[in-house]
Design a protein around this motif. Structure first.
Motif, mmCIF file in Angstrom:
data_model
loop_
_atom_site.group_PDB
_atom_site.id
_atom_site.type_symbol
_atom_site.label_atom_id
_atom_site.label_comp_id
_atom_site.label_asym_id
_atom_site.label_seq_id
_atom_site.Cartn_x
_atom_site.Cartn_y
_atom_site.Cartn_z
ATOM 1 N N GLU A 181 0.835 -1.210 0.000
ATOM 2 C CA GLU A 181 0.000 0.000 0.000
ATOM 3 C C GLU A 181 0.866 1.255 0.000
ATOM 4 O OE1 GLU A 181 -2.893 0.616 3.187
ATOM 5 O OE2 GLU A 181 -1.343 0.315 4.688
ATOM 6 N N PHE A 182 0.287 2.312 -0.584
ATOM 7 C CA PHE A 182 0.935 3.621 -0.614
ATOM 8 C C PHE A 182 0.033 4.585 0.139
ATOM 9 C CE2 PHE A 182 2.816 1.397 -4.112
ATOM 10 C CZ PHE A 182 4.126 1.870 -4.172
ATOM 11 N N LEU A 183 0.551 5.151 1.233
ATOM 12 C CA LEU A 183 -0.225 6.112 2.020
ATOM 13 C C LEU A 183 0.361 7.484 1.754
ATOM 14 C CD1 LEU A 183 -0.058 3.841 5.116
ATOM 15 C CD2 LEU A 183 -2.170 4.381 3.900
ATOM 16 N N ARG A 184 -0.500 8.412 1.363
ATOM 17 C CA ARG A 184 0.002 9.729 0.957
ATOM 18 C C ARG A 184 -0.640 10.824 1.804
ATOM 19 N NH1 ARG A 184 -0.654 6.536 -3.689
ATOM 20 N NH2 ARG A 184 1.244 6.381 -4.940
ATOM 21 N N GLY A 185 0.168 11.803 2.201
ATOM 22 C CA GLY A 185 -0.406 12.919 2.954
ATOM 23 C C GLY A 185 0.670 13.737 3.630
ATOM 24 N N THR A 186 0.236 14.665 4.489
ATOM 25 C CA THR A 186 1.198 15.413 5.304
ATOM 26 C C THR A 186 1.585 14.501 6.475
ATOM 27 O OG1 THR A 186 -0.559 16.269 6.692
ATOM 28 C CG2 THR A 186 0.074 17.629 4.781
ATOM 29 N N PRO A 187 2.646 14.863 7.212
ATOM 30 C CA PRO A 187 2.983 14.049 8.386
ATOM 31 C C PRO A 187 1.787 13.900 9.328
ATOM 32 C CG PRO A 187 4.779 15.557 7.896
ATOM 33 C CD PRO A 187 3.663 15.905 6.953
ATOM 34 N N GLU A 188 1.047 14.996 9.518
ATOM 35 C CA GLU A 188 -0.101 14.956 10.430
ATOM 36 C C GLU A 188 -1.179 13.986 9.931
ATOM 37 O OE1 GLU A 188 -1.695 18.814 11.246
ATOM 38 O OE2 GLU A 188 -2.794 18.062 12.989
ATOM 39 N N GLU A 189 -1.454 14.020 8.633
ATOM 40 C CA GLU A 189 -2.471 13.116 8.082
ATOM 41 C C GLU A 189 -2.044 11.653 8.229
ATOM 42 O OE1 GLU A 189 -4.218 16.298 4.765
ATOM 43 O OE2 GLU A 189 -2.624 14.902 4.188
ATOM 44 N N LEU A 190 -0.768 11.406 8.022
ATOM 45 C CA LEU A 190 -0.286 10.023 8.142
ATOM 46 C C LEU A 190 -0.319 9.567 9.598
ATOM 47 C CD1 LEU A 190 2.544 10.194 5.478
ATOM 48 C CD2 LEU A 190 0.416 8.921 5.317
ATOM 49 N N LEU A 191 -0.005 10.482 10.503
ATOM 50 C CA LEU A 191 -0.090 10.136 11.935
ATOM 51 C C LEU A 191 -1.525 9.778 12.306
ATOM 52 C CD1 LEU A 191 2.299 12.802 13.505
ATOM 53 C CD2 LEU A 191 2.539 10.309 13.703
ATOM 54 N N ALA A 192 -2.477 10.542 11.755
ATOM 55 C CA ALA A 192 -3.893 10.265 12.047
ATOM 56 C C ALA A 192 -4.263 8.871 11.523
ATOM 57 C CB ALA A 192 -4.768 11.336 11.401
ATOM 58 N N HIS A 193 -3.752 8.540 10.347
ATOM 59 C CA HIS A 193 -4.028 7.204 9.779
ATOM 60 C C HIS A 193 -3.466 6.105 10.696
ATOM 61 C CE1 HIS A 193 -4.343 3.942 6.821
ATOM 62 N NE2 HIS A 193 -3.153 3.584 7.299
#
Ligand code: SAM
Length: 240
Positions: free
Chosen positions: A194-206
């Motif tokens: 999988e590829f998860l894309r976003g800002t650091p904050e968005e990825l932390l939320a994920h």
């Protein structure tokens, strides 16, 4: 006549990624130098490749390299593999490659899977110029200093990360590179790729909802953050 040192890439998850050329070399050389003979033994068994293996890893590399060079000088063809992917890239091999080059021995790459390149090309971040940072430093202070340098880096940055540390690294990134475009590439070539894309904050939320697992490559680019733009053509190289 001296033999040849082959640097053979092996699958990073999907066994079908072994190339016919890699298979042929592994079957014909007199010795396969393996980072871990158990791992490579089980990989070669699954691929139905019969090879004579010997251990070659970070801890015996300096001692083992001169013996390998002597065998090559006696005419033996030798292959070097790592546990997975492209040997020498974040894996042992540099010492023997350098010694072989110095001794005038033929060094031949047998290209194939590499997690860093696989993550970069599918990341959707600018690929035309990039730097590879291996694993980031273990100490938080040195890691943060390096991250500060990414804030003015125009090239895309690629590094390897562990699932145990990714949260900590993303939290540091949130402080230092809040608007970086980040891609976490997980389990490449495997069933749960999988590829998860976003800002650091968005990825932390994920990851707060779904804890990180498996093997990870991080790809990041800070151009958008530097240019303070909300959209980026991400196309054609530098824009200075
Ligand atoms: N030489 C290898 C290569 O060519 O990719 C890399 C070796 S390095 C010791 C191992 C690290 O590569 C892992 O901890 C992970 O960060 C990354 N990696 C290896 N296989 C991967 C995969 N299938 N998916 C994502 N990352 C992977």
């Amino acid at each position: 006549m001296s033999g040849t040192l082959y640097l053979v890439a092996t699958p990073i998850g999907n066994l079908e990624d072994i190339t016919p050329r890699a298979r042929k070399i592994l079957e014909t050389v007199s010795t396969v130098l393996a980072e871990d003979t158990r791992n490579t033994g089980s990989l070669l068994a699954k691929l139905d490749i019969k090879a004579k293996m010997r251990s070659y890893h970070d801890h015996n590399e300096v001692h083992a390299a001169p013996h390998v060079i002597a065998e090559l000088e006696d005419g033996a063809d030798i292959a070097l593999v790592s546990d997975a992917g492209t040997p020498v890239i974040a894996d042992p091999g540099f010492v023997v490659v350098r010694a072989a080059v110095a001794a005038g021995i033929n060094v031949v790459p047998i290209p194939g899977p590499c997690a860093a390149i696989s993550a970069l090309i599918a990341s959707g971040l600018p690929p035309e110029r990039f730097i590879f940072e291996n694993f980031l430093p273990p100490k938080s202070g040195r890691r943060k200093t390096l991250m500060q340098s990414f804030a003015i880096e125009r090239r895309t940055v690629v590094f390897y990360e562990s699932p145990h540390r990714i949260i900590k690294v993303l939290a540091e990134m949130k402080e230092i590179l809040p608007r970086a475009e980040v891609v976490v590439a997980r389990e490449l070539t495997k069933m749960h790729e999988e590829f998860l894309r976003g800002t650091p904050e968005e990825l932390l939320a994920h990851f707060a909802k779904k804890p990180p697992k498996g093997e990870i490559v991080v790809v990041l680019n800070t151009r958008k953050m530097q240019d303070n733009v909300s959209d980026d053509s991400c196309g054609d190289g530098d824009d200075e």
